[in-house]
Motif scaffolding. Sequence first.
Motif, PDB file in Angstrom:
ATOM      1  N   ILE B 239      31.249  47.018  26.198  1.00 51.71           N
ATOM      2  CA  ILE B 239      31.971  46.261  25.169  1.00 51.71           C
ATOM      3  C   ILE B 239      33.322  45.815  25.738  1.00 51.71           C
ATOM      4  O   ILE B 239      33.779  44.695  25.478  1.00 51.71           O
ATOM      5  CB  ILE B 239      32.174  47.120  23.905  1.00 51.71           C
ATOM      6  N   ASN B 240      33.948  46.695  26.536  1.00 52.37           N
ATOM      7  CA  ASN B 240      35.189  46.292  27.196  1.00 52.37           C
ATOM      8  C   ASN B 240      34.963  45.070  28.071  1.00 52.37           C
ATOM      9  O   ASN B 240      35.775  44.150  28.096  1.00 52.37           O
ATOM     10  CB  ASN B 240      35.718  47.425  28.073  1.00 52.37           C
ATOM     11  N   ALA B 241      33.852  45.069  28.779  1.00 48.61           N
ATOM     12  CA  ALA B 241      33.556  43.929  29.640  1.00 48.61           C
ATOM     13  C   ALA B 241      33.376  42.675  28.810  1.00 48.61           C
ATOM     14  O   ALA B 241      33.925  41.607  29.129  1.00 48.61           O
ATOM     15  CB  ALA B 241      32.292  44.215  30.455  1.00 48.61           C
ATOM     16  N   LEU B 242      32.653  42.816  27.713  1.00 49.42           N
ATOM     17  CA  LEU B 242      32.438  41.676  26.819  1.00 49.42           C
ATOM     18  C   LEU B 242      33.782  41.166  26.288  1.00 49.42           C
ATOM     19  O   LEU B 242      34.052  39.963  26.274  1.00 49.42           O
ATOM     20  CB  LEU B 242      31.537  42.111  25.661  1.00 49.42           C
ATOM     21  N   ALA B 243      34.624  42.115  25.863  1.00 48.45           N
ATOM     22  CA  ALA B 243      35.934  41.749  25.333  1.00 48.45           C
ATOM     23  C   ALA B 243      36.728  40.995  26.386  1.00 48.45           C
ATOM     24  O   ALA B 243      37.367  39.972  26.099  1.00 48.45           O
ATOM     25  CB  ALA B 243      36.700  42.989  24.901  1.00 48.45           C
ATOM     26  N   THR B 244      36.684  41.484  27.629  1.00 48.59           N
ATOM     27  CA  THR B 244      37.433  40.834  28.704  1.00 48.59           C
ATOM     28  C   THR B 244      36.968  39.398  28.893  1.00 48.59           C
ATOM     29  O   THR B 244      37.785  38.488  29.046  1.00 48.59           O
ATOM     30  CB  THR B 244      37.280  41.625  29.999  1.00 48.59           C
ATOM     31  N   ILE B 245      35.649  39.216  28.875  1.00 47.42           N
ATOM     32  CA  ILE B 245      35.134  37.858  29.060  1.00 47.42           C
ATOM     33  C   ILE B 245      35.636  36.954  27.932  1.00 47.42           C
ATOM     34  O   ILE B 245      36.138  35.853  28.161  1.00 47.42           O
ATOM     35  CB  ILE B 245      33.586  37.860  29.078  1.00 47.42           C
ATOM     36  N   MET B 246      35.550  37.457  26.669  1.00 40.51           N
ATOM     37  CA  MET B 246      35.968  36.621  25.538  1.00 40.51           C
ATOM     38  C   MET B 246      37.462  36.322  25.598  1.00 40.51           C
ATOM     39  O   MET B 246      37.889  35.177  25.389  1.00 40.51           O
ATOM     40  CB  MET B 246      35.591  37.303  24.217  1.00 40.51           C
ATOM     41  N   VAL B 247      38.256  37.360  25.901  1.00 36.38           N
ATOM     42  CA  VAL B 247      39.705  37.150  25.999  1.00 36.38           C
ATOM     43  C   VAL B 247      40.007  36.145  27.105  1.00 36.38           C
ATOM     44  O   VAL B 247      40.823  35.234  26.946  1.00 36.38           O
ATOM     45  CB  VAL B 247      40.439  38.486  26.265  1.00 36.38           C
ATOM     46  N   GLY B 248      39.304  36.307  28.234  1.00 34.34           N
ATOM     47  CA  GLY B 248      39.540  35.409  29.362  1.00 34.34           C
ATOM     48  C   GLY B 248      39.241  33.971  28.989  1.00 34.34           C
ATOM     49  O   GLY B 248      40.048  33.071  29.244  1.00 34.34           O
ATOM     50  N   LEU B 249      38.080  33.745  28.351  1.00 34.12           N
ATOM     51  CA  LEU B 249      37.702  32.374  27.992  1.00 34.12           C
ATOM     52  C   LEU B 249      38.712  31.763  27.028  1.00 34.12           C
ATOM     53  O   LEU B 249      39.152  30.624  27.208  1.00 34.12           O
ATOM     54  CB  LEU B 249      36.306  32.371  27.346  1.00 34.12           C
ATOM     55  N   VAL B 250      39.064  32.564  26.012  1.00 36.09           N
ATOM     56  CA  VAL B 250      39.998  32.033  25.008  1.00 36.09           C
ATOM     57  C   VAL B 250      41.347  31.714  25.645  1.00 36.09           C
ATOM     58  O   VAL B 250      41.920  30.634  25.439  1.00 36.09           O
ATOM     59  CB  VAL B 250      40.160  33.024  23.844  1.00 36.09           C
ATOM     60  N   SER B 251      41.858  32.656  26.456  1.00 38.85           N
ATOM     61  CA  SER B 251      43.166  32.419  27.072  1.00 38.85           C
ATOM     62  C   SER B 251      43.122  31.175  27.939  1.00 38.85           C
ATOM     63  O   SER B 251      44.041  30.352  27.915  1.00 38.85           O
ATOM     64  CB  SER B 251      43.586  33.606  27.943  1.00 38.85           C
ATOM     65  N   LEU B 252      42.039  31.038  28.682  1.00 36.40           N
ATOM     66  CA  LEU B 252      41.916  29.881  29.549  1.00 36.40           C
ATOM     67  C   LEU B 252      41.968  28.599  28.716  1.00 36.40           C
ATOM     68  O   LEU B 252      42.726  27.669  29.014  1.00 36.40           O
ATOM     69  CB  LEU B 252      40.588  29.970  30.309  1.00 36.40           C
TER      70      LEU B 252
END
Lengths: 340, 279, 381
Positions: B239-252
């Motif tokens: 779930i942490n990995a999933l969160a990181t991907i989502m945060v990364g995409l949004v921030s980008l």
Amino acid sequence: MTQHHRQAQPPQGERLSAGVQLMLRALQHLPPYRWTQARLARWGVRGRTAVVALPYLWLLLFFLIPFVIVLKISFSATQLSMPPYQPLLQWTGEKLTSLRLNINPGNYLYLWQDSLYGRAFVNSIQVAAVSTLITLLIGYPLAYAIARSSTKWRGVLMMMVILPFWTSFLLRVYAWIGILKNNGLLNNFLIWAGVIDEPVVMLQTNFAVYMGIVYSYLPFMVMPLYANLEKMDLTLLEAAKDLGCRPMRAFFNITLPLSMPGVVAGCMLVFIPAVGEFVIPSLLGPPDSLMIGKVLWTEFFNNRDWPVASAVAIALLIFLVVPIVYFQRAQARTAQAGQA
Amino acid sequence: MKSQTPWFRLSSLVFGFAFLYIPILSLIVYSFNKSKLVTVWGGFSTQWYGKLLENDQILDAAWLSLRIATVNATGATIIGTFAGLVLARFGQFRGRTMLSAMTTAPLVMPDVITGLSLLLMFVAMEQAFGWPAGRGITTITIAHITLTLSYVTVIVQSRLATLDGSLEEAAMDLGARPARVFLLVTLPIIAPALVSGWLLAFTISLDDLVIASFVSGPGSSTLPMLIYSKVRLGVSPDINALATIMVGLVSLGVMITGYLMFRRERLRQRDMQLASSAA
Amino acid sequence: MASSVLESAAIRQPWNDPRAEPYIRIERVTKCFGEFVAVNDVSLNIYRTELFCLLGGSGCGKTTLLRMLAGFEEPSSGKIFIDGIDMSGIPPYERPVNMMFQSYALFPHMTVEQNVGFGLKMEGKAKSEIADRVANMLKLVSMGEFSKRKPHQLSGGQRQRVALARALIKQPKLLLLDEPLGALDKKLRERTQFELVNLQEKLGVTFVVVTHDQEEAMTLASRIGVMDQGRIVQVGTPKEIYEFPISKFVAEFIGSVNLFEGRLIADEPDHVRIACPELDRPVFVAHGISSAPQAKLWVAIRPEKIQLSLKRPAGDENWTRGIVKEIAYLGDLSVFLILLDSGKTLRVTRPNMWRHDDENITWEQEVYLHWHDTSPVVVSA
């Protein structure tokens, strides 16, 4: 020189808007646009009416009428079927007189008699109020500091406040599990710093719920506060200083009273949804925590008692109607002020 | 006293942003943790990302959520734009207060109430007309449009309130009928507001757990529903990995948009300076 | 009363020609916003190729009247005719009228060319025709080289020209201008005023201009309509409005004026004599007036029409005496504030024709004030 260069290569933004314009132009000539216009005209519906009707009908159908249905079901009795409630009007025979009205105020009596629901309401309000207060105490200095930064930084800082809001709410709440656990970040940090020797139980307490609500709703507090503080006329403060007012007093006598609309809007945006919050207490709160949103959820999903769940929803709604109307009025006023 | 104020401001900023970002950073850091025990550092690893990509359940749920979010954002933007236009430009008419109330109430309405009322509505409709048959992607989308169109309405309404109304009058004065005024003048000018409204509607839909739980049916689990069922059982590194991907995409996404807007604004400023110095 | 002045100059004055057909006829138009009456029973005729200025303070209803001509507001009662056609119920996009907005309202997402060509595009004109006409129009306002720019890349004066070009391209029968020069700085405004008049004469379009700036109205207008609280209080040429204001309001609104309350003591067809308590001698006015004998009157005398001297004037009328209290030297002229025995303060201006003034009037000096018998005007309250 730069002028020519830019004409040859318009920046992304302009190319984008040129694209949008092209699409819009094409849209006007597409058959559906013309067809819809002709069809509407034949029915005697003017474009203006159609524009009003679409959002109006949608919201009537999917926002207002559902409440009427909730109200209706909150008065019916439970039964083992799908859907699990008795209809309010029932034909028991062939004749018109055999129409039976099944109004059952029992659900509300039940809410009133079982102290669980009363305690849940009181607890929800208390949790929401405390969290709103903490959010204000953290959000106000933040909004103030951003609003008084240089223009260059304001945009970037506000974007940084809003950025977490764009990421999943659920995952942000989840992050707090990792922080507040017995062997989580916060406990490890406090032990390392020598503040405590033993891990303190923080997860599954009301403290965790406060943190979760404050964290999740902070942007909602900062945004209206910032909007308010940013457009404040700073010469007012200069005038106050000129008249011999110290900065601290100037803040309490001028800035704070002038920012009250922002404070009210921010508190409403946090308090109202927090009262009915479900995710945060269910992930961070004590397992037996009595939050009204959680109670409603349990009635509906675990007990499958739709009428009681509806009654809880109606009771919650009645309680929230006053702040919601207040919020709505304030919102309409600001919208009006923006227009004038 | 005077020197204290910047110090106070700076510490509010540092504290506020630390509070906002440390939880997210901790999510990201532990997504690269080798150990399954999330809070114990067991060395750097990207294994959880690999695990995530093999998890069909999560991928299916993500795909479903993305589809719903896209349709929802588009629908909510169209209806919300109409509502914002009506509220900002149509003056007083009977029922305006009602429309205004119906568009602001969902902003603060607790999700459990909205979810329950929509579900009961869908059940009643199915009984009465046989539509929507069962619950799933359609009902979730309808529910999300109802929720998110309020946000779009507020954005569009406030954008129109700051837009000089004489632009639209000028177009009308030059012979454009109301529909063309809207398409050729209003819409292109407020397009950035529509884009942010669309993105907001998209994110809210992608994020919603409570309403979707009420109005979804068997076999239609959205990503938040799946995450919730996993998270309830405790912390898990994928779930942490999933969160990181989502945060990364949004921030980008946010950073790119921010940069584009910033650059456009800077070009504008420079043009305006050039123009006024030339005069 | 103004007939002698008018006839001497009556060459192109259709409003004095009873056979002339008015181009715009405003008939008893009233506009209410809820309780508030913005325009109150206004009737007005405007003639072809006129440059008519609606002049008044903020909230006097001038902009509302303009917006009714454009079709953005419908009159609550009354009718507007343009070129003989009743405009009731005709939306803005079907009126032969164009408007230049106070904010210019240039479409920010379109180039200068697209802005100017917008009206023709709405008419469905061919691309080549649009291009030609836009190029010509831009040349006319000397903006040809800026055709590819966006509005934000233009200075205030350039935007004003583009807005004008955009409003003129459909060759409207009537052009409405809302505070056309309000956003320009003083130097640019003066230059643009004359350009605007030249352009209007060249194209022969009827202009209706709304302004709160009396100097602007005086420079531009063939006739001025002075508005106050929703009503038109006086219509006339700039000279008529200045020299023969009909009321205290008009006299005070345009320029500055000294006003004395008085009462008729002699009423003849060719002259009147008025006693003013604030002056020690009666005022002799060399024209007849049409007023009830016992009515309260006001006598208005413009500051530049009063002469100062150290010697006592001859005769027993049209002069008084006072003490100099203030002198403001403005370069081209000086302003004197003079306190009369009655306690009234008069304002007198005097052109500084010579570098050294022989008379050298100074503070606290006693002076005589006198005026010609054509200078005072009798106005109603």
